[in-house]
Write a protein that holds these residues in place. Structure first.
Motif, mmCIF file in Angstrom:
data_model
loop_
_atom_site.group_PDB
_atom_site.id
_atom_site.type_symbol
_atom_site.label_atom_id
_atom_site.label_comp_id
_atom_site.label_asym_id
_atom_site.label_seq_id
_atom_site.Cartn_x
_atom_site.Cartn_y
_atom_site.Cartn_z
ATOM 1 N N SER A 42 0.819 -1.210 0.000
ATOM 2 C CA SER A 42 0.000 0.000 0.000
ATOM 3 C C SER A 42 0.858 1.268 0.000
ATOM 4 C CB SER A 42 -0.903 -0.009 1.231
ATOM 5 O OG SER A 42 -0.114 -0.166 2.401
ATOM 6 N N ARG A 43 2.192 1.097 0.208
ATOM 7 C CA ARG A 43 3.033 2.305 0.307
ATOM 8 C C ARG A 43 3.958 2.505 -0.891
ATOM 9 N NH1 ARG A 43 4.375 1.548 6.333
ATOM 10 N NH2 ARG A 43 2.272 1.676 7.198
ATOM 11 N N TYR A 44 3.794 1.715 -1.935
ATOM 12 C CA TYR A 44 4.691 1.856 -3.092
ATOM 13 C C TYR A 44 4.657 3.286 -3.662
ATOM 14 C CZ TYR A 44 5.345 -3.266 -3.468
ATOM 15 O OH TYR A 44 5.664 -4.579 -3.241
ATOM 16 N N ALA A 45 3.459 3.882 -3.683
ATOM 17 C CA ALA A 45 3.327 5.204 -4.303
ATOM 18 C C ALA A 45 3.992 6.289 -3.462
ATOM 19 C CB ALA A 45 1.850 5.535 -4.525
ATOM 20 N N GLU A 46 3.904 6.177 -2.136
ATOM 21 C CA GLU A 46 4.455 7.239 -1.280
ATOM 22 C C GLU A 46 5.931 7.039 -0.946
ATOM 23 O OE1 GLU A 46 3.112 6.090 3.187
ATOM 24 O OE2 GLU A 46 1.484 6.152 1.706
ATOM 25 N N LYS A 47 6.465 5.835 -1.248
ATOM 26 C CA LYS A 47 7.860 5.542 -0.913
ATOM 27 C C LYS A 47 8.784 6.213 -1.927
ATOM 28 C CE LYS A 47 11.435 3.449 0.777
ATOM 29 N NZ LYS A 47 11.916 3.787 2.108
ATOM 30 N N ILE A 48 9.497 7.245 -1.495
ATOM 31 C CA ILE A 48 10.436 7.929 -2.389
ATOM 32 C C ILE A 48 11.809 7.273 -2.251
ATOM 33 C CG2 ILE A 48 11.523 10.145 -2.965
ATOM 34 C CD1 ILE A 48 8.478 10.102 -3.430
ATOM 35 N N LEU A 49 12.424 6.952 -3.366
ATOM 36 C CA LEU A 49 13.748 6.320 -3.348
ATOM 37 C C LEU A 49 14.804 7.393 -3.088
ATOM 38 C CD1 LEU A 49 13.220 3.936 -6.393
ATOM 39 C CD2 LEU A 49 12.950 3.429 -3.950
ATOM 40 N N ARG A 50 15.664 7.115 -2.103
ATOM 41 C CA ARG A 50 16.667 8.109 -1.714
ATOM 42 C C ARG A 50 18.071 7.560 -1.909
ATOM 43 N NH1 ARG A 50 13.517 11.813 0.339
ATOM 44 N NH2 ARG A 50 11.640 11.170 1.452
ATOM 45 N N ASP A 51 18.996 8.504 -2.102
ATOM 46 C CA ASP A 51 20.408 8.116 -2.234
ATOM 47 C C ASP A 51 20.831 7.204 -1.101
ATOM 48 O OD1 ASP A 51 21.119 9.221 -4.557
ATOM 49 O OD2 ASP A 51 22.482 10.749 -3.725
ATOM 50 N N GLY A 52 21.487 6.121 -1.440
ATOM 51 C CA GLY A 52 21.999 5.220 -0.404
ATOM 52 C C GLY A 52 21.045 4.099 -0.041
ATOM 53 N N ASP A 53 19.787 4.179 -0.495
ATOM 54 C CA ASP A 53 18.849 3.085 -0.218
ATOM 55 C C ASP A 53 19.332 1.797 -0.895
ATOM 56 O OD1 ASP A 53 17.044 4.469 1.324
ATOM 57 O OD2 ASP A 53 15.636 4.875 -0.317
ATOM 58 N N VAL A 54 19.120 0.683 -0.206
ATOM 59 C CA VAL A 54 19.425 -0.619 -0.801
ATOM 60 C C VAL A 54 18.103 -1.359 -0.972
ATOM 61 C CG1 VAL A 54 20.644 -2.808 -0.542
ATOM 62 C CG2 VAL A 54 21.697 -0.687 0.295
ATOM 63 N N LEU A 55 17.775 -1.621 -2.236
ATOM 64 C CA LEU A 55 16.467 -2.197 -2.562
ATOM 65 C C LEU A 55 16.623 -3.616 -3.093
ATOM 66 C CD1 LEU A 55 14.040 -0.214 -2.411
ATOM 67 C CD2 LEU A 55 14.044 -0.169 -4.886
ATOM 68 N N GLU A 56 15.774 -4.516 -2.624
ATOM 69 C CA GLU A 56 15.707 -5.852 -3.212
ATOM 70 C C GLU A 56 14.297 -6.021 -3.765
ATOM 71 O OE1 GLU A 56 17.525 -8.479 -3.902
ATOM 72 O OE2 GLU A 56 19.387 -7.622 -3.107
ATOM 73 N N ILE A 57 14.198 -6.255 -5.052
ATOM 74 C CA ILE A 57 12.891 -6.479 -5.666
ATOM 75 C C ILE A 57 12.803 -7.956 -6.028
ATOM 76 C CG2 ILE A 57 11.357 -5.887 -7.587
ATOM 77 C CD1 ILE A 57 12.912 -3.214 -7.783
ATOM 78 N N VAL A 58 11.908 -8.670 -5.362
ATOM 79 C CA VAL A 58 11.689 -10.073 -5.703
ATOM 80 C C VAL A 58 10.466 -10.129 -6.607
ATOM 81 C CG1 VAL A 58 11.119 -12.360 -4.820
ATOM 82 C CG2 VAL A 58 12.671 -10.879 -3.523
ATOM 83 N N SER A 59 10.666 -10.611 -7.826
ATOM 84 C CA SER A 59 9.581 -10.688 -8.801
ATOM 85 C C SER A 59 9.283 -12.163 -9.053
ATOM 86 C CB SER A 59 10.040 -9.989 -10.088
ATOM 87 O OG SER A 59 9.047 -10.087 -11.068
ATOM 88 N N PHE A 60 8.138 -12.606 -8.557
ATOM 89 C CA PHE A 60 7.839 -14.035 -8.604
ATOM 90 C C PHE A 60 7.388 -14.490 -9.983
ATOM 91 C CE2 PHE A 60 7.275 -12.964 -4.121
ATOM 92 C CZ PHE A 60 8.056 -13.942 -3.539
ATOM 93 N N VAL A 61 7.868 -15.669 -10.388
ATOM 94 C CA VAL A 61 7.362 -16.319 -11.597
ATOM 95 C C VAL A 61 6.589 -17.571 -11.177
ATOM 96 C CG1 VAL A 61 9.140 -15.411 -13.130
ATOM 97 C CG2 VAL A 61 9.544 -17.578 -11.951
ATOM 98 N N GLY A 62 5.763 -18.095 -12.074
ATOM 99 C CA GLY A 62 4.864 -19.193 -11.724
ATOM 100 C C GLY A 62 5.537 -20.555 -11.740
ATOM 101 N N GLY A 63 4.957 -21.466 -10.963
ATOM 102 C CA GLY A 63 5.446 -22.846 -10.927
ATOM 103 C C GLY A 63 5.776 -23.269 -9.521
ATOM 104 N N GLY A 64 5.353 -24.498 -9.204
ATOM 105 C CA GLY A 64 5.639 -24.987 -7.853
ATOM 106 C C GLY A 64 5.183 -26.414 -7.687
#
Lengths: 64, 211
Positions: A42-64
């Motif tokens: 719910s906070r993706y829109a308000e989250k401003i990316l700042r210098d020095g931030d370390v971001l991990e984006i996990v993008s799931f693919v199908g299968g299991g």
């Protein structure tokens, strides 16, 4: 610069949502951590990316 | 009938008593009981993880038998019940709790309220994301091991375990989805499931280590 999945990236004050849309991610298939903490979806829109931030984006693919 | 003590002794002989007791006291939830979850649960149960919580709303279908730990005789059975039957066939003293329900944002908190170790083993990317976001947001002190990318065949060594945070680990190649690869096969799915179970055992025995 923001480190995104290990790569230094220029984001120029974008919000997380703007960055995700620009990169073509499906936001309903993601889990995003910023500085070791989950960013609630719910906070993706308000989250401003700042210098020095370390971001991990996990993008799931199908299968299991 | 083999006694509980005989099974515990046999496990202690393999693992040492200290490790066996730690595993026996542990409780792990497996969310999704398909190709990943059925094999994760099998590996944890073989190791003697004493309490397992099996969650899935699906029933055993013929199309599952190419990669999931079920039999023809179990077609139509709810997966948690079918899996429980198999796990108890090699260790009847395991404590196994089953929930035949679909996990949603509304019921996940209640379902997982007593589970310190959680495996995300779903097949739909949206459900994977839902559970992952929920657990990381609401249960940051729990350990979560998830999976993404194990479709297709070959490329065994691309399947890896990656630390996302000190409490969240992701297994798979993070690329090969059913959407692009078109197939799911036992060997690669089992490789990924083994990564997840192996990480879970490490977390139970040693906790999350930095780096």
């Amino acid at each position: 610069m923001v480190k995104i999945n290990g790569k230094e990236t220029k984001t120029q004050g974008m919000s997380l949502l703007q960055y995700l849309v620009q990169e073509g991610y499906h936001t309903e298939r993601l889990a995003v951590e910023c500085n070791e903490e989950i960013v609630p979806r719910s906070r993706y829109a308000e989250k401003i990316l700042r210098d020095g931030d370390v971001l991990e984006i996990v993008s799931f693919v199908g299968g299991g | 009938m083999v006694s509980e003590k005989e099974i515990d002794d046999a496990l202690a002989l393999r693992h040492t008593r200290q490790v066996q007791e730690k595993l026996k006291k542990a409780k792990a939830a497996v969310c999704g009981l398909g190709g990943l979850g059925s094999h994760i649960a099998g590996a944890l149960a073989r190791c003697g993880v004493g309490s397992l919580h099996l969650i899935d709303d699906d029933r055993v279908d013929l199309s599952n038998l190419n990669r999931q730990q079920y039999t023809l005789a179990q077609l139509g059975m709810p997966k948690p019940e079918a899996l429980k039957e198999w796990l108890l066939s090699f260790n009847p003293y395991l404590k196994i709790c089953t929930d035949c329900v679909r996990m949603t944002e509304e019921n996940t908190g209640e379902l997982l309220k007593d589970d310190p170790y959680i495996c995300e083993a779903f097949d739909q990317p949206e459900t994977k994301a839902m559970l992952t976001n929920y657990v990381l947001e609401h249960f940051p002190e729990r350990y979560l091991v998830g999976a993404s990318g194990m479709a297709g065949f070959g490329e065994s060594n691309r399947i890896h375990t990656r630390r996302i945070t000190s409490h969240y680990y992701l297994c798979g190649d993070e690329i090969s989805g059913i959407e692009t690869c078109g197939s799911l096969m036992a060997p690669r799915v089992m490789l990924c499931a083994a990564h997840q179970a192996n990480k879970m055992i490490e977390l139970i025995l040693q906790g999350g280590r930095e780096s």
